[in-house]
Scaffold this active site. Sequence first.
Site, PDB file in Angstrom:
ATOM      1  N   SER A   1     -29.769   3.189   9.863  1.00 34.77           N
ATOM      2  CA  SER A   1     -29.238   2.011   9.175  1.00 34.77           C
ATOM      3  C   SER A   1     -29.983   1.814   7.852  1.00 34.77           C
ATOM      4  O   SER A   1     -29.958   2.689   6.994  1.00 34.77           O
ATOM      5  CB  SER A   1     -29.343   0.784  10.086  1.00 34.77           C
ATOM      6  OG  SER A   1     -28.661  -0.319   9.540  1.00 34.77           O
TER       7      SER A   1
ATOM      8  N   ASP B   1     -17.585   0.943  12.058  1.00 30.23           N
ATOM      9  CA  ASP B   1     -18.656   0.455  11.183  1.00 30.23           C
ATOM     10  C   ASP B   1     -18.058   0.207   9.795  1.00 30.23           C
ATOM     11  O   ASP B   1     -17.496   1.116   9.182  1.00 30.23           O
ATOM     12  CB  ASP B   1     -19.777   1.491  11.118  1.00 30.23           C
ATOM     13  CG  ASP B   1     -20.951   1.031  10.263  1.00 30.23           C
ATOM     14  OD1 ASP B   1     -20.935  -0.119   9.776  1.00 30.23           O
ATOM     15  OD2 ASP B   1     -21.887   1.827  10.088  1.00 30.23           O
TER      16      ASP B   1
ATOM     17  N   HIS C   1     -21.756   0.341  14.734  1.00 30.49           N
ATOM     18  CA  HIS C   1     -22.995   0.518  13.976  1.00 30.49           C
ATOM     19  C   HIS C   1     -24.187   0.504  14.938  1.00 30.49           C
ATOM     20  O   HIS C   1     -24.287  -0.337  15.822  1.00 30.49           O
ATOM     21  CB  HIS C   1     -23.137  -0.596  12.946  1.00 30.49           C
ATOM     22  CG  HIS C   1     -24.241  -0.391  11.969  1.00 30.49           C
ATOM     23  ND1 HIS C   1     -24.129   0.425  10.867  1.00 30.49           N
ATOM     24  CD2 HIS C   1     -25.504  -0.895  11.929  1.00 30.49           C
ATOM     25  CE1 HIS C   1     -25.258   0.415  10.189  1.00 30.49           C
ATOM     26  NE2 HIS C   1     -26.110  -0.385  10.810  1.00 30.49           N
TER      27      HIS C   1
END
Length: 458
Positions: free
Chosen positions: A287, A390, A420
């Site tokens: 991320s 996502d 995600h």
Amino acid sequence: MPSVAVKLYSVFFKFMLKHRLQNRIQIDDTNANNGSFGVTSRPNEESIAASNPLFTDGVATKDLHVDPANSVSIRIFLPETCLGSPDSDLKSQSKSTVRVSAAGSDSNQALLRRNSYGNQTHIHKNGFNHRRSSLGCIADDLGLKSENGVYRGYSPAGKNCRKLPVMLQFHGGGFVSGSNDSAANDLFCRRIAKLCDVIVLAVGYRLAPEDRYPAAFEDGLKVLHWLAKQANLAECSKSVGSRRGGGADLKKSDTNGHIADAFGASLVEPWLAAHGDPSRCVLLGVSCGGNIADYVARKAVEAGKLLDPVKVVAQVLMYPFFIGSVPTHSEIKLANSYFYDKALCTLAWKLFLPEGEFDLDHPAANPLTPGRGPPLKRMPPTLTVIAEHDWMRDRAIAYSEELRKVNVDAPVLEYKDAVHEFATLDMLLKTPQAQACAEDIAIWVKKYISLRGHEFSY
């Protein structure tokens, strides 16, 4: 579509994340009004896993402070395979064959789609040919230090040990939360260390809003420079030990050759000195950690030989935290997606970027911002992992496309019905899809850390 349990957990997760971000804003405002000396204290927002120097599950861990002045830390994950003989590297490489039996999965294919169970990957793992039941027995044979089953390290003047590639891992959390020693990150790094057969350095960087941009990015680069320093110190230690070993009157303990600071503490990290091969360094970012990894890779390219002997041979960006001012198709369609929606992520960016400099096209946020160096053609091979649900996926795909245009190996792995952080979030870590993702990463990474070159076929 994601399961009902995932959907329900997503609602709870977003509620808690919004609450945390709002608290960060209040704390930041209070510090701004009252003045702050940079000392902050946060309650534990997630379960923490203690380090464990025993190879209880095939991986030993220890925590270090790279720079006590600003609390930059790392957790080292050392796989038990390090206790093999030095020759086992070449032997295992010559016997290893990893194949992906997906239809049309050519090595030049830009986009690979996976089902939710990831059953297209078949990995043939190699075990030790001479594994012993006693850790102390193996360590003693290699001239290593072992006390009560705890692996202490090595003597720089001792026998050669098996060298493993080094992977720097940057956790997620939107720059405002998360830690390198959380239970979820600990489990993920253990999995990667075993599957990739690498030493993982999980970086504990500074968080916002207490420490805004570029603090987290600088911390990532600081650890890379620390790794280079460690490699050079280890070589110096071996040289000192060799010179001292020439004297017949010296005791065995005097030949260790440790380089110490003014207080007598050794500056050489023994696990890395014994087993780390910094010339095969991989960056992995989760991320927002993907943004940090990409920044560190760019700086490593710019530094060139100044970082010797460290060489970044590849990077893995797992659902990177990229954004931009012009919305993409996924940013419009999936703006209210699971766990990290666009509104919450935008709020995180406001807390991370310096006050008055909020810009969705900031170089930290948009990897394709014009004028951002170095030229993409100099970037290392880059694997990008994305999830179907996502909202940031299109931006990651666009970055990979630009890398491929300049002939950088930059495949994209897209996972169907995934959200995600599907492979790193605490609730989803033990799912078949998360395990398959880690295996896929290992397949690709081994192309670039193999001692004999591209031993792994597709």
